[in-house]
Design a protein around this motif. Structure first.
Motif, mmCIF file in Angstrom:
data_model
loop_
_atom_site.group_PDB
_atom_site.id
_atom_site.type_symbol
_atom_site.label_atom_id
_atom_site.label_comp_id
_atom_site.label_asym_id
_atom_site.label_seq_id
_atom_site.Cartn_x
_atom_site.Cartn_y
_atom_site.Cartn_z
ATOM 1 N N TRP A 125 0.859 -1.177 0.000
ATOM 2 C CA TRP A 125 0.000 0.000 0.000
ATOM 3 C C TRP A 125 0.896 1.227 0.000
ATOM 4 O O TRP A 125 1.974 1.204 0.606
ATOM 5 N N LEU A 126 0.440 2.294 -0.623
ATOM 6 C CA LEU A 126 1.063 3.609 -0.522
ATOM 7 C C LEU A 126 -0.038 4.606 -0.173
ATOM 8 O O LEU A 126 -1.094 4.609 -0.811
ATOM 9 N N ASP A 129 1.820 9.097 -0.865
ATOM 10 C CA ASP A 129 3.242 9.066 -1.243
ATOM 11 C C ASP A 129 4.184 9.180 -0.050
ATOM 12 O O ASP A 129 5.387 9.342 -0.229
ATOM 13 N N LEU A 132 4.523 3.917 3.159
ATOM 14 C CA LEU A 132 4.590 2.659 2.434
ATOM 15 C C LEU A 132 4.274 1.536 3.409
ATOM 16 O O LEU A 132 4.803 1.523 4.532
ATOM 17 N N ILE A 155 10.894 4.549 0.268
ATOM 18 C CA ILE A 155 9.627 4.654 -0.437
ATOM 19 C C ILE A 155 9.834 4.914 -1.932
ATOM 20 O O ILE A 155 9.048 4.453 -2.764
ATOM 21 N N TYR A 158 9.212 2.309 -4.671
ATOM 22 C CA TYR A 158 7.814 1.888 -4.723
ATOM 23 C C TYR A 158 6.957 2.929 -5.442
ATOM 24 O O TYR A 158 6.007 2.580 -6.143
ATOM 25 N N LEU A 159 7.287 4.194 -5.258
ATOM 26 C CA LEU A 159 6.590 5.245 -5.993
ATOM 27 C C LEU A 159 6.825 5.091 -7.488
ATOM 28 O O LEU A 159 5.884 5.186 -8.293
ATOM 29 N N ARG A 162 4.928 2.030 -8.692
ATOM 30 C CA ARG A 162 3.498 2.344 -8.820
ATOM 31 C C ARG A 162 3.219 3.137 -10.082
ATOM 32 O O ARG A 162 2.339 2.791 -10.872
#
Length: 189
Positions: A125-126, A129, A132, A155, A158-159, A162
């Motif tokens: 999940w984020l 922004d 995480l 993070i 992962y950003l 995404r």
């Protein structure tokens, strides 16, 4: 590591103001879900007409209320090329209803869409922004726990994952419409 109740509390705490954004990456071919969802999955396998809508309405009401409050919820679902029965169940009995209730869902299917090099093939999940939440599951898709990460350096990948996955994916509505062969037909009585 946090448990399911702590996970729900963390999401509720950080996802409550208009404009807040909640993203979910889903990658597993099977999840061991709540008792009600497992019951629906068994019913799906048996050829029933649809999910237990009395139970499902509770979740759909939450999605509608979030949308009404200006919250943004979206996900990318990575599907295997040869979709599992569970993935077909999720598409037909879960995502069709979630999309109608306001959740934006995108599909990245292994044999249809080119996965970006940055794709992180793990569930997370984020939130806005800034938070995480990597999810941990056993080999059967049973939830084990999650972590809370606020370090921007941790993070960042992962950003990127995404954003790249979202750009490469197709809207669920469009994808589902192109795949009538995946739609379950009720069994004859």
């Amino acid at each position: 590591m946090i448990d399911e109740q702590q996970l729900e509390a963390a999401i509720d705490q950080h996802f409550q103001r208009p404009g807040d954004r909640l993203f979910r990456m889903e990658c597993l071919p099977r999840y061991m879900a709540s008792t009600g969802e497992e019951s629906d999955f068994r019913r799906f396998l048996d050829g029933a007409d649809g999910p237990d809508m009395e139970r499902k309405q509770q979740w759909l009401a939450i999605l509608r209320a979030e949308q009404d409050r200006g919250l943004v919820s979206y996900r990318v679902r990575v599907f295997t090329g040869a979709m599992t029965e569970y993935e077909r169940y999720e598409a037909q009995w879960c995502y069709t209803h979630n999309v109608a209730a306001g959740e934006d869902i995108y599909v990245l299917r292994d044999d249809e869409h080119e996965a970006p090099a940055s794709l992180v093939r793990e569930d997370f999940w984020l939130i806005n922004d800034a938070l995480l939440i990597p999810m941990r599951y056993d080999e059967h898709g049973r939830f084990l726990g999650a972590d809370l990460v606020t370090d921007p350096h941790e993070i960042a990948p992962y950003l990127r994952a995404r954003d790249d996955a979202h750009a490469a994916a197709e809207s669920f509505h469009s994808w589902w419409g192109r795949h009538p062969e995946l739609h379950q037909r009720p069994r004859a009585a």
